[in-house]
Scaffold this active site. Structure first.
Site, PDB file in Angstrom:
ATOM      1  N   LYS A  29       0.829  -1.215   0.000  1.00  0.00           N
ATOM      2  CA  LYS A  29       0.000   0.000   0.000  1.00  0.00           C
ATOM      3  C   LYS A  29       0.860   1.260   0.000  1.00  0.00           C
ATOM      4  O   LYS A  29       0.635   2.169  -0.802  1.00  0.00           O
ATOM      5  CB  LYS A  29      -0.905  -0.002   1.235  1.00  0.00           C
ATOM      6  CG  LYS A  29      -1.500   1.341   1.573  1.00  0.00           C
ATOM      7  CD  LYS A  29      -2.146   1.339   2.938  1.00  0.00           C
ATOM      8  CE  LYS A  29      -2.568   2.723   3.378  1.00  0.00           C
ATOM      9  NZ  LYS A  29      -1.467   3.509   3.977  1.00  0.00           N
ATOM     10  N   ASN A  30       1.828   1.314   0.898  1.00  0.00           N
ATOM     11  CA  ASN A  30       2.566   2.571   1.053  1.00  0.00           C
ATOM     12  C   ASN A  30       3.480   2.890  -0.127  1.00  0.00           C
ATOM     13  O   ASN A  30       3.876   4.035  -0.302  1.00  0.00           O
ATOM     14  CB  ASN A  30       3.342   2.585   2.375  1.00  0.00           C
ATOM     15  CG  ASN A  30       2.417   2.797   3.565  1.00  0.00           C
ATOM     16  OD1 ASN A  30       1.228   3.071   3.389  1.00  0.00           O
ATOM     17  ND2 ASN A  30       2.936   2.656   4.770  1.00  0.00           N
ATOM     18  N   CYS A  85      -5.582   8.444   8.952  1.00  0.00           N
ATOM     19  CA  CYS A  85      -5.890   7.948  10.293  1.00  0.00           C
ATOM     20  C   CYS A  85      -5.430   8.943  11.347  1.00  0.00           C
ATOM     21  O   CYS A  85      -4.420   9.618  11.185  1.00  0.00           O
ATOM     22  CB  CYS A  85      -5.162   6.624  10.533  1.00  0.00           C
ATOM     23  SG  CYS A  85      -5.844   5.256   9.616  1.00  0.00           S
ATOM     24  N   ARG A  96      -0.096  15.051  12.942  1.00  0.00           N
ATOM     25  CA  ARG A  96       0.671  14.598  11.775  1.00  0.00           C
ATOM     26  C   ARG A  96       1.001  15.804  10.904  1.00  0.00           C
ATOM     27  O   ARG A  96       0.434  15.997   9.836  1.00  0.00           O
ATOM     28  CB  ARG A  96      -0.111  13.539  10.997  1.00  0.00           C
ATOM     29  CG  ARG A  96      -0.366  12.291  11.792  1.00  0.00           C
ATOM     30  CD  ARG A  96      -1.130  11.241  11.033  1.00  0.00           C
ATOM     31  NE  ARG A  96      -0.310  10.486  10.101  1.00  0.00           N
ATOM     32  CZ  ARG A  96      -0.744   9.458   9.391  1.00  0.00           C
ATOM     33  NH1 ARG A  96      -2.000   9.062   9.498  1.00  0.00           N
ATOM     34  NH2 ARG A  96       0.057   8.820   8.564  1.00  0.00           N
ATOM     35  N   ASP A 128       3.493   0.509  12.212  1.00  0.00           N
ATOM     36  CA  ASP A 128       2.267  -0.033  11.608  1.00  0.00           C
ATOM     37  C   ASP A 128       1.947  -1.450  12.092  1.00  0.00           C
ATOM     38  O   ASP A 128       0.870  -1.958  11.799  1.00  0.00           O
ATOM     39  CB  ASP A 128       2.381  -0.024  10.082  1.00  0.00           C
ATOM     40  CG  ASP A 128       2.197   1.379   9.501  1.00  0.00           C
ATOM     41  OD1 ASP A 128       1.851   2.300  10.262  1.00  0.00           O
ATOM     42  OD2 ASP A 128       2.410   1.552   8.277  1.00  0.00           O
ATOM     43  N   ARG A 155      -9.265   0.461   3.886  1.00  0.00           N
ATOM     44  CA  ARG A 155      -8.388   1.457   3.272  1.00  0.00           C
ATOM     45  C   ARG A 155      -7.053   0.858   2.863  1.00  0.00           C
ATOM     46  O   ARG A 155      -6.463   1.269   1.870  1.00  0.00           O
ATOM     47  CB  ARG A 155      -8.108   2.595   4.266  1.00  0.00           C
ATOM     48  CG  ARG A 155      -9.256   3.554   4.459  1.00  0.00           C
ATOM     49  CD  ARG A 155      -8.797   4.717   5.298  1.00  0.00           C
ATOM     50  NE  ARG A 155      -7.423   5.008   4.913  1.00  0.00           N
ATOM     51  CZ  ARG A 155      -6.537   5.618   5.669  1.00  0.00           C
ATOM     52  NH1 ARG A 155      -6.873   6.053   6.854  1.00  0.00           N
ATOM     53  NH2 ARG A 155      -5.320   5.831   5.252  1.00  0.00           N
TER      54      ARG A 155
HETATM   55  C1  UD1 Z   1       4.025   6.814   6.584  1.00  0.00           C
HETATM   56  C2  UD1 Z   1       3.123   5.656   6.290  1.00  0.00           C
HETATM   57  C3  UD1 Z   1       2.487   5.123   7.570  1.00  0.00           C
HETATM   58  C4  UD1 Z   1       3.559   4.825   8.608  1.00  0.00           C
HETATM   59  C5  UD1 Z   1       4.503   6.007   8.785  1.00  0.00           C
HETATM   60  C6  UD1 Z   1       5.677   5.687   9.686  1.00  0.00           C
HETATM   61  C7  UD1 Z   1       2.338   6.132   4.072  1.00  0.00           C
HETATM   62  C8  UD1 Z   1       1.219   6.585   3.204  1.00  0.00           C
HETATM   63  N1  UD1 Z   1       2.089   6.092   5.383  1.00  0.00           N
HETATM   64  O1  UD1 Z   1       3.216   7.854   7.118  1.00  0.00           O
HETATM   65  O2  UD1 Z   1       1.779   3.932   7.256  1.00  0.00           O
HETATM   66  O3  UD1 Z   1       2.928   4.557   9.845  1.00  0.00           O
HETATM   67  O4  UD1 Z   1       5.032   6.422   7.514  1.00  0.00           O
HETATM   68  O5  UD1 Z   1       6.365   4.568   9.217  1.00  0.00           O
HETATM   69  O6  UD1 Z   1       3.399   5.773   3.609  1.00  0.00           O
HETATM   70  N2  UD1 Z   1       6.476  14.376  10.964  1.00  0.00           N
HETATM   71  C9  UD1 Z   1       6.661  15.720  11.262  1.00  0.00           C
HETATM   72  N3  UD1 Z   1       6.668  16.608  10.225  1.00  0.00           N
HETATM   73  C10 UD1 Z   1       6.496  16.229   8.932  1.00  0.00           C
HETATM   74  C11 UD1 Z   1       6.293  14.866   8.637  1.00  0.00           C
HETATM   75  C12 UD1 Z   1       6.286  13.963   9.689  1.00  0.00           C
HETATM   76  O7  UD1 Z   1       6.830  16.089  12.419  1.00  0.00           O
HETATM   77  O8  UD1 Z   1       6.504  17.087   8.043  1.00  0.00           O
HETATM   78  C13 UD1 Z   1       6.461  13.386  12.072  1.00  0.00           C
HETATM   79  C14 UD1 Z   1       5.118  12.675  12.199  1.00  0.00           C
HETATM   80  O9  UD1 Z   1       4.214  13.410  12.967  1.00  0.00           O
HETATM   81  C15 UD1 Z   1       5.551  11.382  12.853  1.00  0.00           C
HETATM   82  C16 UD1 Z   1       6.933  11.120  12.248  1.00  0.00           C
HETATM   83  O10 UD1 Z   1       7.378  12.368  11.738  1.00  0.00           O
HETATM   84  O11 UD1 Z   1       5.676  11.557  14.232  1.00  0.00           O
HETATM   85  C17 UD1 Z   1       6.954  10.103  11.120  1.00  0.00           C
HETATM   86  O12 UD1 Z   1       5.959  10.442  10.162  1.00  0.00           O
HETATM   87  P1  UD1 Z   1       6.073  10.043   8.627  1.00  0.00           P
HETATM   88  O13 UD1 Z   1       7.206   9.083   8.442  1.00  0.00           O
HETATM   89  O14 UD1 Z   1       6.063  11.281   7.832  1.00  0.00           O
HETATM   90  O15 UD1 Z   1       4.706   9.277   8.407  1.00  0.00           O
HETATM   91  P2  UD1 Z   1       3.750   9.344   7.179  1.00  0.00           P
HETATM   92  O16 UD1 Z   1       4.547   9.598   5.931  1.00  0.00           O
HETATM   93  O17 UD1 Z   1       2.589  10.217   7.492  1.00  0.00           O
END
Ligand code: UD1
Length: 422
Positions: A23-24, A118, A123, A306, A398
């Site tokens: 998915k990701n 979610c 986030r 996850d 999803r």
């Molecule tokens: C992706 C995955 C999700 C997985 C997560 C962590 C997808 C679509 N989703 O989510 O399934 O659980 O990686 O492996 O691929 N953060 C910030 N600022 C930012 C971006 C992130 O502070 O601009 C923080 C987030 O709040 C979180 C951490 O960084 O605490 C990691 O988030 P991130 O790796 O970005 O997760 P997603 O890409 O949303």
């Protein structure tokens, strides 16, 4: 009408299962396809609602999508002429944020509502924005909308303050056609990032270092047609591996890349399961009972956040105290209240859940609050005495393709009902 799952209790997961595409990866590859005006063919796509929604958004921008059959889709972005995806669709999934990077790469501008997804606690997307800004974009955030404008993107040196999958991929998407060289330091190293980089390189991009914490991207003028197959979903694989260990079962997950699952296989061995690796399969066999252990989630190659809820469910059965520390999403614990309804003894101290294991779960009506937590409830239902109802399963759909049929493939009864049916 709202659908729910009926999970028969005290069942054992046994059998072989071939794992679907990740998915990701898929949710990043589809927006990436808009970086070229030529036709892109992507195979091994999972059939999940996040993909359906993403395709609806891409169609609304002018892309045409056709299906030659199976899990393959052809995307023709030649007629994409809009850079403002519609709010109501975008709000429904987190991964719509990848349209920022791809539309910026294509048009040099984008207007997009803040992404949904979610509720795992805050986030933010500040690191995505920091990357675009460093590349010369002006970014305005207000009234739930992100507006990004550029006079052409320029390569930049970007140090991410937090290791973020989304920011790493988004900056990569924006950088492949920028002028000059971009360096992303403290990049995330997830296998899905490598998959996206391989896809971009096959289109003619020059991305080096994906899978390490420094990614270097030399911008190119044009990207071309490509055919690509999505890597296997390590989280779907991990779900069935943990389910087998938790239910005293025996499963072989096939079509996987065992290296991607190292943090999970290591933990399953620690709790006492027999784990064997083949070139493209992993077998998990439960031995006598489970041993308590501590789990700390971290970005890859750490234990994946996850699979934290699934592992927590398993640990309710392991005698002794287990600690589960969530280091990626600060509020990813909403499954705990539901597990308590089943008799689990779990207390929360800050980012650490303390699990008093060795107790049998009993059935209870549960509501999925998020995608992965929802799947973990199915495992809890299989372990419990009695039949468990898991509601709100739109979250599970999803990201897991017809999960009830997948569990049936490994010999357990999980049935889907519409409300009022039964
Ligand atoms: C992706 C995955 C999700 C997985 C997560 C962590 C997808 C679509 N989703 O989510 O399934 O659980 O990686 O492996 O691929 N953060 C910030 N600022 C930012 C971006 C992130 O502070 O601009 C923080 C987030 O709040 C979180 C951490 O960084 O605490 C990691 O988030 P991130 O790796 O970005 O997760 P997603 O890409 O949303």
């Amino acid at each position: 009408m709202a659908a729910y799952f009926l999970v028969k209790g005290e069942q054992t997961v046994k059998g072989r299962i071939t794992i679907n595409g990740a998915k990701n990866s898929a949710v990043a590859l589809l927006p990436a396809a808009l970086l070229t005006e030529e036709k892109v063919k992507i195979d091994n796509l999972p059939q999940i609602t996040d993909i359906d929604k993403l395709l609806d958004i891409m169609r609304s921008l002018g892309a045409s999508v056709s299906s030659p059959g199976g899990r393959c889709l052809c995307i023709d972005g030649a007629n994409v002429d809009r850079f403002a995806p519609p709010g109501p669709l975008v709000n429904q999934l987190r991964a719509s944020y990848y349209l920022m990077g791809s539309l910026l790469g294509r048009f040099g501008r984008v207007e997009i509502p803040m992404p949904g997804g979610c509720d795992l606690g805050p986030r933010p997307i500040d690191q995505h924005i920091k990357g675009f800004t460093a590349m010369g974009a002006s970014v305005e955030v207000g009234h739930g909308l992100v507006k990004v404008n550029t006079n052409g993107l320029r390569g930049a040196h970007i140090y991410l303050d937090v290791v973020s999958v989304g920011a790493t991929i988004n900056i990569m998407l924006a950088a492949v056609k920028a002028e000059g060289r971009t360096v992303i330091e403290n990049a995330a190293r997830e296998p899905e990032i490598v998959d996206v980089a391989n896809f971009l390189n096959a289109m003619g991009a020059q991305v080096r270092g994906a899978g390490t914490d420094i990614i270097k991207i030399q911008g190119v003028k044009k990207l071309y047609a490509v055919e690509h197959s999505v890597i296997p979903d390590r989280i779907e694989a991990g779900t069935f591996m943990i389910a087998a260990a938790a239910t005293g079962g025996d499963v072989v997950v096939e079509g996987v890349i065992p290296k991607h699952l190292e943090p999970v296989t290591a933990k399953l061995k620690e709790v006492g399961a027999d784990v064997e690796l083949g070139p493209d399969f992993i077998s998990v066999k439960s031995r006598n009972g489970l041993t308590s252990c501590d789990v700390k989630t971290f970005p890859y190659p750490g234990f994946p956040t996850d699979l934290q809820p699934h592992m927590m469910v398993l640990l309710t059965k392991a005698p002794g105290i287990s600690l589960v520390t969530e280091n990626v999403f600060e509020r990813r614990f909403c499954h705990i209240d539901e597990l308590r309804k089943m008799g689990a003894r779990i207390t929360l101290e800050g980012r650490t859940a303390i699990i008093e294991g060795g107790r049998s779960l009993s059935s209870a009506p549960l509501r999925a609050m998020d995608l992965r937590g929802g799947a973990a409830f199915i495992i809890a239902g299989l372990m419990a005495g009695g039949d468990t109802i898991v509601g709100n399963i739109k979250y599970i759909d999803r990201g897991y393709e017809r999960i009830e049929e997948r569990f049936q493939e490994v010999g357990v009864s999980v049935q889907r009902f519409e409300e009022g049916e039964n």
